[in-house]
Scaffold this motif. Sequence first.
Motif, PDB file in Angstrom:
ATOM      1  N   GLY A   9       1.652  22.647 -31.195  1.00 10.43           N
ATOM      2  CA  GLY A   9       2.391  23.899 -31.015  1.00 10.43           C
ATOM      3  C   GLY A   9       1.750  25.097 -31.680  1.00 10.43           C
ATOM      4  O   GLY A   9       2.410  26.127 -31.910  1.00 10.43           O
ATOM      5  N   LYS A  10       0.466  24.996 -32.010  1.00  7.84           N
ATOM      6  CA  LYS A  10      -0.225  26.084 -32.707  1.00  7.84           C
ATOM      7  C   LYS A  10      -0.335  27.337 -31.831  1.00  7.84           C
ATOM      8  O   LYS A  10      -0.215  28.463 -32.319  1.00  7.84           O
ATOM      9  CB  LYS A  10      -1.631  25.642 -33.117  1.00  7.84           C
ATOM     10  CG  LYS A  10      -1.683  24.405 -34.000  1.00  7.84           C
ATOM     11  CD  LYS A  10      -1.307  24.711 -35.421  1.00  7.84           C
ATOM     12  CE  LYS A  10      -1.500  23.492 -36.320  1.00  7.84           C
ATOM     13  NZ  LYS A  10      -1.082  23.749 -37.702  1.00  7.84           N
ATOM     14  N   ILE A  11      -0.573  27.135 -30.529  1.00 10.16           N
ATOM     15  CA  ILE A  11      -0.746  28.274 -29.626  1.00 10.16           C
ATOM     16  C   ILE A  11       0.566  29.027 -29.441  1.00 10.16           C
ATOM     17  O   ILE A  11       0.615  30.265 -29.542  1.00 10.16           O
ATOM     18  CB  ILE A  11      -1.330  27.813 -28.270  1.00 10.16           C
ATOM     19  CG1 ILE A  11      -2.774  27.339 -28.475  1.00 10.16           C
ATOM     20  CG2 ILE A  11      -1.283  28.943 -27.246  1.00 10.16           C
ATOM     21  CD1 ILE A  11      -3.449  26.796 -27.247  1.00 10.16           C
ATOM     22  N   ASP A  12       1.648  28.293 -29.205  1.00 12.58           N
ATOM     23  CA  ASP A  12       2.955  28.933 -29.043  1.00 12.58           C
ATOM     24  C   ASP A  12       3.343  29.701 -30.309  1.00 12.58           C
ATOM     25  O   ASP A  12       3.934  30.790 -30.239  1.00 12.58           O
ATOM     26  CB  ASP A  12       4.026  27.897 -28.719  1.00 12.58           C
ATOM     27  CG  ASP A  12       3.839  27.297 -27.327  1.00 12.58           C
ATOM     28  OD1 ASP A  12       3.240  27.982 -26.477  1.00 12.58           O
ATOM     29  OD2 ASP A  12       4.271  26.154 -27.106  1.00 12.58           O
ATOM     30  N   LYS A  13       2.994  29.138 -31.452  1.00  9.85           N
ATOM     31  CA  LYS A  13       3.329  29.779 -32.725  1.00  9.85           C
ATOM     32  C   LYS A  13       2.620  31.124 -32.865  1.00  9.85           C
ATOM     33  O   LYS A  13       3.261  32.137 -33.199  1.00  9.85           O
ATOM     34  CB  LYS A  13       2.926  28.867 -33.900  1.00  9.85           C
ATOM     35  CG  LYS A  13       3.184  29.476 -35.263  1.00  9.85           C
ATOM     36  CD  LYS A  13       2.706  28.556 -36.384  1.00  9.85           C
ATOM     37  CE  LYS A  13       2.904  29.213 -37.746  1.00  9.85           C
ATOM     38  NZ  LYS A  13       2.440  28.339 -38.855  1.00  9.85           N
ATOM     39  N   VAL A  14       1.330  31.166 -32.598  1.00 12.93           N
ATOM     40  CA  VAL A  14       0.581  32.411 -32.777  1.00 12.93           C
ATOM     41  C   VAL A  14       0.946  33.434 -31.712  1.00 12.93           C
ATOM     42  O   VAL A  14       0.971  34.649 -31.969  1.00 12.93           O
ATOM     43  CB  VAL A  14      -0.950  32.132 -32.812  1.00 12.93           C
ATOM     44  CG1 VAL A  14      -1.517  31.883 -31.417  1.00 12.93           C
ATOM     45  CG2 VAL A  14      -1.700  33.299 -33.467  1.00 12.93           C
ATOM     46  N   LEU A  15       1.300  32.975 -30.503  1.00 11.20           N
ATOM     47  CA  LEU A  15       1.712  33.906 -29.457  1.00 11.20           C
ATOM     48  C   LEU A  15       3.046  34.558 -29.791  1.00 11.20           C
ATOM     49  O   LEU A  15       3.269  35.737 -29.492  1.00 11.20           O
ATOM     50  CB  LEU A  15       1.785  33.199 -28.107  1.00 11.20           C
ATOM     51  CG  LEU A  15       0.462  32.737 -27.490  1.00 11.20           C
ATOM     52  CD1 LEU A  15       0.680  32.202 -26.084  1.00 11.20           C
ATOM     53  CD2 LEU A  15      -0.568  33.857 -27.475  1.00 11.20           C
ATOM     54  N   SER A  16       3.911  33.800 -30.445  1.00 12.97           N
ATOM     55  CA  SER A  16       5.200  34.366 -30.851  1.00 12.97           C
ATOM     56  C   SER A  16       4.998  35.436 -31.925  1.00 12.97           C
ATOM     57  O   SER A  16       5.718  36.451 -31.958  1.00 12.97           O
ATOM     58  CB  SER A  16       6.143  33.273 -31.358  1.00 12.97           C
ATOM     59  OG  SER A  16       5.670  32.704 -32.571  1.00 12.97           O
ATOM     60  N   ILE A  17       3.988  35.245 -32.785  1.00 14.93           N
ATOM     61  CA  ILE A  17       3.669  36.244 -33.820  1.00 14.93           C
ATOM     62  C   ILE A  17       3.171  37.523 -33.166  1.00 14.93           C
ATOM     63  O   ILE A  17       3.580  38.632 -33.526  1.00 14.93           O
ATOM     64  CB  ILE A  17       2.623  35.682 -34.815  1.00 14.93           C
ATOM     65  CG1 ILE A  17       3.203  34.522 -35.617  1.00 14.93           C
ATOM     66  CG2 ILE A  17       2.141  36.787 -35.758  1.00 14.93           C
ATOM     67  CD1 ILE A  17       2.187  33.764 -36.464  1.00 14.93           C
ATOM     68  N   LEU A  18       2.287  37.373 -32.184  1.00 22.64           N
ATOM     69  CA  LEU A  18       1.749  38.539 -31.477  1.00 22.64           C
ATOM     70  C   LEU A  18       2.859  39.267 -30.703  1.00 22.64           C
ATOM     71  O   LEU A  18       2.864  40.498 -30.606  1.00 22.64           O
ATOM     72  CB  LEU A  18       0.630  38.109 -30.520  1.00 22.64           C
ATOM     73  CG  LEU A  18      -0.684  37.668 -31.166  1.00 22.64           C
ATOM     74  CD1 LEU A  18      -1.621  37.074 -30.120  1.00 22.64           C
ATOM     75  CD2 LEU A  18      -1.367  38.839 -31.878  1.00 22.64           C
ATOM     76  N   ASP A  50      -8.598  30.084 -28.649  1.00 25.50           N
ATOM     77  CA  ASP A  50      -9.455  30.706 -29.674  1.00 25.50           C
ATOM     78  C   ASP A  50      -8.614  31.483 -30.689  1.00 25.50           C
ATOM     79  O   ASP A  50      -8.904  31.475 -31.894  1.00 25.50           O
ATOM     80  CB  ASP A  50     -10.472  31.644 -29.026  1.00 25.50           C
ATOM     81  CG  ASP A  50     -11.656  30.892 -28.445  1.00 25.50           C
ATOM     82  OD1 ASP A  50     -11.882  29.747 -28.863  1.00 25.50           O
ATOM     83  OD2 ASP A  50     -12.355  31.454 -27.577  1.00 25.50           O
ATOM     84  N   ILE A  51      -7.584  32.158 -30.205  1.00 22.68           N
ATOM     85  CA  ILE A  51      -6.689  32.903 -31.103  1.00 22.68           C
ATOM     86  C   ILE A  51      -6.022  31.941 -32.088  1.00 22.68           C
ATOM     87  O   ILE A  51      -6.024  32.156 -33.297  1.00 22.68           O
ATOM     88  CB  ILE A  51      -5.607  33.670 -30.304  1.00 22.68           C
ATOM     89  CG1 ILE A  51      -6.237  34.747 -29.425  1.00 22.68           C
ATOM     90  CG2 ILE A  51      -4.591  34.306 -31.264  1.00 22.68           C
ATOM     91  CD1 ILE A  51      -5.260  35.367 -28.431  1.00 22.68           C
ATOM     92  N   ALA A  52      -5.460  30.859 -31.544  1.00 21.74           N
ATOM     93  CA  ALA A  52      -4.747  29.887 -32.384  1.00 21.74           C
ATOM     94  C   ALA A  52      -5.701  29.214 -33.370  1.00 21.74           C
ATOM     95  O   ALA A  52      -5.350  28.991 -34.537  1.00 21.74           O
ATOM     96  CB  ALA A  52      -4.078  28.841 -31.495  1.00 21.74           C
ATOM     97  N   TYR A  53      -6.901  28.887 -32.899  1.00 21.43           N
ATOM     98  CA  TYR A  53      -7.876  28.199 -33.758  1.00 21.43           C
ATOM     99  C   TYR A  53      -8.265  29.064 -34.950  1.00 21.43           C
ATOM    100  O   TYR A  53      -8.291  28.589 -36.093  1.00 21.43           O
ATOM    101  CB  TYR A  53      -9.114  27.856 -32.927  1.00 21.43           C
ATOM    102  CG  TYR A  53     -10.233  27.213 -33.703  1.00 21.43           C
ATOM    103  CD1 TYR A  53     -10.092  25.937 -34.245  1.00 21.43           C
ATOM    104  CD2 TYR A  53     -11.444  27.874 -33.900  1.00 21.43           C
ATOM    105  CE1 TYR A  53     -11.122  25.340 -34.956  1.00 21.43           C
ATOM    106  CE2 TYR A  53     -12.487  27.284 -34.607  1.00 21.43           C
ATOM    107  CZ  TYR A  53     -12.314  26.022 -35.130  1.00 21.43           C
ATOM    108  OH  TYR A  53     -13.341  25.431 -35.837  1.00 21.43           O
ATOM    109  N   HIS A  54      -8.539  30.344 -34.703  1.00 19.72           N
ATOM    110  CA  HIS A  54      -8.950  31.225 -35.800  1.00 19.72           C
ATOM    111  C   HIS A  54      -7.775  31.542 -36.729  1.00 19.72           C
ATOM    112  O   HIS A  54      -7.952  31.643 -37.948  1.00 19.72           O
ATOM    113  CB  HIS A  54      -9.572  32.514 -35.246  1.00 19.72           C
ATOM    114  CG  HIS A  54     -10.953  32.325 -34.720  1.00 19.72           C
ATOM    115  ND1 HIS A  54     -11.219  31.938 -33.423  1.00 19.72           N
ATOM    116  CD2 HIS A  54     -12.160  32.429 -35.324  1.00 19.72           C
ATOM    117  CE1 HIS A  54     -12.520  31.831 -33.250  1.00 19.72           C
ATOM    118  NE2 HIS A  54     -13.121  32.114 -34.385  1.00 19.72           N
TER     119      HIS A  54
END
Length: 351
Positions: free
Chosen positions: A63-72, A113-117
Amino acid sequence: IYDIAKEVLKVYPDLLKMSQEKAISICRDFAFNMILKEIKEDLERFRVIYDSWYSEKSLYEKGKIDKVLSILKEKGLIYEKEGALWFKATAFGDEKDRVIIRSNGEYTYFASDIAYHYEKFNERKFDLCINIWGIDHHGYVPRIKGVLKGLGIDPERLKIILIQMVNLIEKGKLKSMSTRKGEFVTLKELMDDVGVDAIRFIFLSRSLEAGLDFDVELAKKQSQENPVYYVQYAHARICSVFKKAKEKGIEKIENTKINWALLSGKEEIELMKLLEEFPSVVEASALYFAPYKITYYLLDLAKNFHEFYTNYRILGEDENLTHTRLALCLACKNVFKNGLELLGVSAPEKM
């Protein structure tokens, strides 16, 4: 692909009788593991060891991608348009906004890439990240730096090194390669042909901004034309000197017999000056991400050592002069060995 298919059928002889979904899943996982295993073996042979292998798939599973997208989204940096999800990249200097999720629901590479960084900086607490990309990815730099800034991460903490492509020269001609046509030379094939030492040394003999023409025939030559041979031969030559010294009864260098004032020849003085530069060369190489500085230095040291070896008698009648020149040789030997080791190249004792 044919090779992988043959291996899959050996393990799963009833593959073609399975449902398409199950068969595809088996083939995908089998191919992934087989290719990754070969990549790891090739890299280990090439003396490149990774402490951690990271799975892009895990970013989705955890769920790393969903997490960072919610921040953005909370920061107002993503929006919907034409059924797709976009990042406001133009707000951070990029030429246009970038798609994160396509209109068909598929995530782009940019999303992972966003989530990874983000995970590297905010969860694994990296102070500095160094990405090595091919020059053809230069347009990707503004968007990844921009999204870091949007996430409140200093973009300067991400160092992106863009490297030029390598041209392979065989028998004086540029070898034509195309991945689409299946025409290319693998690292494994090149290692089999010219050896690991030659590839590493020559690859590290250019600045990252400069292109490289890798001459296969030159890399195989055992002469001073071949840069790695030239440096390794200097180390081996010194080892030979100490072997001859033992045969003459000199088991070790005696400090009481060393008198640096006896070394007054041009080549001797040049050699001592060069040896003094080694620590600063290593430091500059690290600070500027420029291993080629060590390669250039070793070539220069080898040139000066070979001139010294040709012009001076190391094992002579004067005992103090002999021990002093042996001390100079030992210093050169240590620097050659340490320099080559930093480049991941061997320092043979005989050639």
